[in-house]
Design a protein around this motif. Sequence first.
Motif, PDB file in Angstrom:
ATOM      1  N   GLY A 143      68.716 141.265  43.556  1.00  0.00           N
ATOM      2  CA  GLY A 143      69.203 140.977  42.583  1.00  0.00           C
ATOM      3  C   GLY A 143      70.117 139.360  43.192  1.00  0.00           C
ATOM      4  N   LYS A 144      70.867 140.187  44.260  1.00  0.00           N
ATOM      5  CA  LYS A 144      71.729 139.031  44.744  1.00  0.00           C
ATOM      6  C   LYS A 144      71.139 137.547  45.257  1.00  0.00           C
ATOM      7  CE  LYS A 144      75.821 140.220  43.697  1.00  0.00           C
ATOM      8  NZ  LYS A 144      76.423 139.449  42.853  1.00  0.00           N
ATOM      9  N   ALA A 145      70.322 138.533  46.152  1.00  0.00           N
ATOM     10  CA  ALA A 145      69.249 137.316  47.023  1.00  0.00           C
ATOM     11  C   ALA A 145      68.752 136.303  45.259  1.00  0.00           C
ATOM     12  CB  ALA A 145      68.470 137.841  47.583  1.00  0.00           C
ATOM     13  N   ALA A 146      68.032 136.851  44.336  1.00  0.00           N
ATOM     14  CA  ALA A 146      68.274 135.734  43.672  1.00  0.00           C
ATOM     15  C   ALA A 146      69.242 135.126  42.887  1.00  0.00           C
ATOM     16  CB  ALA A 146      67.219 136.920  42.576  1.00  0.00           C
ATOM     17  N   GLU A 147      69.940 135.156  42.759  1.00  0.00           N
ATOM     18  CA  GLU A 147      71.083 134.982  42.143  1.00  0.00           C
ATOM     19  C   GLU A 147      71.737 134.082  43.485  1.00  0.00           C
ATOM     20  OE1 GLU A 147      75.936 135.867  42.015  1.00  0.00           O
ATOM     21  OE2 GLU A 147      74.400 137.342  41.425  1.00  0.00           O
ATOM     22  N   LEU A 148      71.706 133.882  44.420  1.00  0.00           N
ATOM     23  CA  LEU A 148      71.205 133.081  45.227  1.00  0.00           C
ATOM     24  C   LEU A 148      70.278 131.722  45.496  1.00  0.00           C
ATOM     25  CD1 LEU A 148      73.907 131.895  48.350  1.00  0.00           C
ATOM     26  CD2 LEU A 148      71.998 134.026  49.454  1.00  0.00           C
ATOM     27  N   ALA A 149      69.363 132.020  45.226  1.00  0.00           N
ATOM     28  CA  ALA A 149      68.503 131.170  45.312  1.00  0.00           C
ATOM     29  C   ALA A 149      68.289 129.996  43.642  1.00  0.00           C
ATOM     30  CB  ALA A 149      66.640 131.392  45.370  1.00  0.00           C
ATOM     31  N   ASN A 150      69.198 130.615  42.934  1.00  0.00           N
ATOM     32  CA  ASN A 150      69.292 130.060  41.873  1.00  0.00           C
ATOM     33  C   ASN A 150      68.030 130.234  41.123  1.00  0.00           C
ATOM     34  OD1 ASN A 150      71.790 129.318  41.676  1.00  0.00           O
ATOM     35  ND2 ASN A 150      70.758 127.482  42.785  1.00  0.00           N
ATOM     36  N   MET A 151      67.680 132.274  40.842  1.00  0.00           N
ATOM     37  CA  MET A 151      66.332 132.386  40.545  1.00  0.00           C
ATOM     38  C   MET A 151      66.565 133.645  39.958  1.00  0.00           C
ATOM     39  SD  MET A 151      63.464 131.564  43.541  1.00  0.00           S
ATOM     40  CE  MET A 151      62.367 129.901  43.654  1.00  0.00           C
ATOM     41  N   ASN A 152      65.481 133.994  39.508  1.00  0.00           N
ATOM     42  CA  ASN A 152      65.216 135.666  38.455  1.00  0.00           C
ATOM     43  C   ASN A 152      64.680 136.313  39.377  1.00  0.00           C
ATOM     44  OD1 ASN A 152      62.505 135.177  37.982  1.00  0.00           O
ATOM     45  ND2 ASN A 152      62.594 133.988  35.810  1.00  0.00           N
ATOM     46  N   LYS A 153      64.792 137.378  39.151  1.00  0.00           N
ATOM     47  CA  LYS A 153      63.943 137.808  40.007  1.00  0.00           C
ATOM     48  C   LYS A 153      62.611 137.382  40.913  1.00  0.00           C
ATOM     49  CE  LYS A 153      67.338 141.961  39.776  1.00  0.00           C
ATOM     50  NZ  LYS A 153      67.546 143.184  39.884  1.00  0.00           N
ATOM     51  N   VAL A 154      62.021 137.153  39.053  1.00  0.00           N
ATOM     52  CA  VAL A 154      60.419 137.386  39.208  1.00  0.00           C
ATOM     53  C   VAL A 154      59.958 136.393  39.870  1.00  0.00           C
ATOM     54  CG1 VAL A 154      58.389 137.323  37.768  1.00  0.00           C
ATOM     55  CG2 VAL A 154      59.783 138.913  36.845  1.00  0.00           C
TER      56      VAL A 154
ATOM     57  N   LEU B  57      58.674 135.556  47.841  1.00  0.00           N
ATOM     58  CA  LEU B  57      58.128 135.862  49.068  1.00  0.00           C
ATOM     59  C   LEU B  57      57.166 136.658  49.399  1.00  0.00           C
ATOM     60  CD1 LEU B  57      61.350 138.882  47.512  1.00  0.00           C
ATOM     61  CD2 LEU B  57      61.736 137.169  50.333  1.00  0.00           C
ATOM     62  N   GLY B  58      56.480 136.091  48.160  1.00  0.00           N
ATOM     63  CA  GLY B  58      55.549 136.527  48.223  1.00  0.00           C
ATOM     64  C   GLY B  58      54.371 135.403  48.776  1.00  0.00           C
ATOM     65  N   LYS B  59      54.645 134.280  49.751  1.00  0.00           N
ATOM     66  CA  LYS B  59      54.365 133.150  49.681  1.00  0.00           C
ATOM     67  C   LYS B  59      54.642 133.114  50.797  1.00  0.00           C
ATOM     68  CE  LYS B  59      54.608 130.088  45.009  1.00  0.00           C
ATOM     69  NZ  LYS B  59      55.560 128.851  45.171  1.00  0.00           N
ATOM     70  N   TYR B  60      56.074 133.662  51.679  1.00  0.00           N
ATOM     71  CA  TYR B  60      56.271 133.994  52.362  1.00  0.00           C
ATOM     72  C   TYR B  60      55.692 135.175  53.451  1.00  0.00           C
ATOM     73  CZ  TYR B  60      58.295 129.302  51.979  1.00  0.00           C
ATOM     74  OH  TYR B  60      58.395 128.052  51.568  1.00  0.00           O
ATOM     75  N   ASP B  61      55.078 135.806  53.010  1.00  0.00           N
ATOM     76  CA  ASP B  61      54.795 136.986  53.618  1.00  0.00           C
ATOM     77  C   ASP B  61      56.090 138.274  54.045  1.00  0.00           C
ATOM     78  OD1 ASP B  61      51.862 136.890  52.871  1.00  0.00           O
ATOM     79  OD2 ASP B  61      51.371 135.538  55.397  1.00  0.00           O
ATOM     80  N   ILE B  62      56.679 138.270  52.690  1.00  0.00           N
ATOM     81  CA  ILE B  62      58.114 139.158  53.052  1.00  0.00           C
ATOM     82  C   ILE B  62      58.304 139.663  51.965  1.00  0.00           C
ATOM     83  CG2 ILE B  62      60.540 138.972  52.742  1.00  0.00           C
ATOM     84  CD1 ILE B  62      60.431 136.621  53.463  1.00  0.00           C
ATOM     85  N   PRO B  63      57.624 141.254  52.783  1.00  0.00           N
ATOM     86  CA  PRO B  63      58.105 142.461  52.268  1.00  0.00           C
ATOM     87  C   PRO B  63      59.005 142.544  50.662  1.00  0.00           C
ATOM     88  CG  PRO B  63      57.755 143.209  53.790  1.00  0.00           C
ATOM     89  CD  PRO B  63      57.987 141.599  53.889  1.00  0.00           C
ATOM     90  N   VAL B  64      58.512 142.892  48.956  1.00  0.00           N
ATOM     91  CA  VAL B  64      59.231 142.711  48.190  1.00  0.00           C
ATOM     92  C   VAL B  64      60.324 144.141  48.470  1.00  0.00           C
ATOM     93  CG1 VAL B  64      59.494 143.164  45.574  1.00  0.00           C
ATOM     94  CG2 VAL B  64      57.816 140.877  46.821  1.00  0.00           C
TER      95      VAL B  64
ATOM     96  N   PHE C 226      61.789 134.855  41.813  1.00  0.00           N
ATOM     97  CA  PHE C 226      62.216 135.109  43.447  1.00  0.00           C
ATOM     98  C   PHE C 226      61.214 136.288  44.232  1.00  0.00           C
ATOM     99  CE2 PHE C 226      64.332 137.359  46.935  1.00  0.00           C
ATOM    100  CZ  PHE C 226      65.595 136.721  47.971  1.00  0.00           C
ATOM    101  N   MET C 227      60.608 137.406  44.008  1.00  0.00           N
ATOM    102  CA  MET C 227      59.605 138.290  44.629  1.00  0.00           C
ATOM    103  C   MET C 227      58.507 137.137  44.455  1.00  0.00           C
ATOM    104  SD  MET C 227      60.354 141.596  42.496  1.00  0.00           S
ATOM    105  CE  MET C 227      61.142 141.517  40.630  1.00  0.00           C
ATOM    106  N   LEU C 228      58.117 135.946  44.050  1.00  0.00           N
ATOM    107  CA  LEU C 228      56.866 135.917  43.827  1.00  0.00           C
ATOM    108  C   LEU C 228      56.741 134.403  45.087  1.00  0.00           C
ATOM    109  CD1 LEU C 228      56.056 134.463  40.449  1.00  0.00           C
ATOM    110  CD2 LEU C 228      54.738 136.000  42.252  1.00  0.00           C
TER     111      LEU C 228
END
Length: 88
Positions: A46-57, A63-70, A59-61
């Motif tokens: 939640g905080k990471a998504a907030e920093l990125a100015n995105m909703n969680k979904v 993360l997936g583009k960069y092969d970072i596990p959700v 932000f998760m997408l």
Amino acid sequence: MLTTELTFSIPEDILYTLNETKNEFINKMKLCTAMELYKMHKLSMGKAAELANMNKVDFMLELGKYDIPVIHYDTDDFQDEVAWIMKK
């Protein structure tokens, strides 16, 4: 929400080389910083998504583009879960 403004300088030719506007670069830096802090377990989803100015979904997408596990699920968690299941 209270905010703090951070200021740093970069050479102008970096933006030119990246073919990005100042705002595009700032948004990308926020996203990259948020993803790295999430990956390092320093920020929650939640905080990471907030920093990125995105909703969680979204932000998760990203993360997936960069092969970072959700989901952070390490070996110790797995072994604990297996031990718990075996006790049943």
